[in-house]
Design an enzyme around this catalytic site. Sequence first.
Site, PDB file in Angstrom:
ATOM      1  CG  HIS A   9      33.941  17.038 -23.790  1.00 50.99           C
ATOM      2  ND1 HIS A   9      33.375  16.536 -25.087  1.00 50.99           N
ATOM      3  CD2 HIS A   9      34.314  15.934 -23.287  1.00 50.99           C
ATOM      4  CE1 HIS A   9      33.682  15.192 -25.071  1.00 50.99           C
ATOM      5  NE2 HIS A   9      34.262  14.883 -24.020  1.00 50.99           N
ATOM      6  CD  GLU A  82      36.767  11.026 -19.189  1.00 49.18           C
ATOM      7  OE1 GLU A  82      36.580  10.959 -17.885  1.00 49.18           O
ATOM      8  OE2 GLU A  82      35.737  10.728 -20.034  1.00 49.18           O
TER       9      GLU A  82
END
Length: 190
Positions: A9, A82
């Site tokens: 990201h 995550e």
Amino acid sequence: MTKIYIVRHGETDWNCEGRLQGGTDTTLNDRGKQQAIVCSNYFKDLNCDAIFSSTLQRAMLTATLMNESLKLSLIPLTEFAERTFGVAEGMTYEERVQMYPNKDYPNQETIEQLKNRISIGLKKIKTQYPDGNVILVTHGAVIHTLFTMVENAEIFPQSAQLSNGGVSIITNHHGKWWLDKYNQIKHLPK
């Protein structure tokens, strides 16, 4: 053969501050948004079939901004969120080292749990696109862990830093995942 282009990201303020994000749902800063837009250029001539993304907003926004020009199906997958780091989330590197020098953070997700999640996610992608090229937008710890699960894990140095907006490639040959390239960054602004 399934090919997955893995994108870390775009940048967040916590990335700049060295804060551990984990499951904390931070968003992109202006530079991270720009990284996402520029990252789409990497894929413009690759004929990808879909974009998969972690459900955390920093990854989803990266995927959404990339997809403004790519116009692919965007599929959120919780399996690629995550790793959660429990009480260490929000702490700087210095704070973590001082309080938890062995990285044994209370209430963090175990590596085994994370690997199990990643395996489930990879199976979903391979089932949907057994002969496809797809993009996966996810997170640093997920990518590092995924690279320990491929057949040729030794080509990725675990101490390597993964750049925000960097692209790595894994492919599935005869039911086994292989790392082809990692942390490609030529497409990113300096």
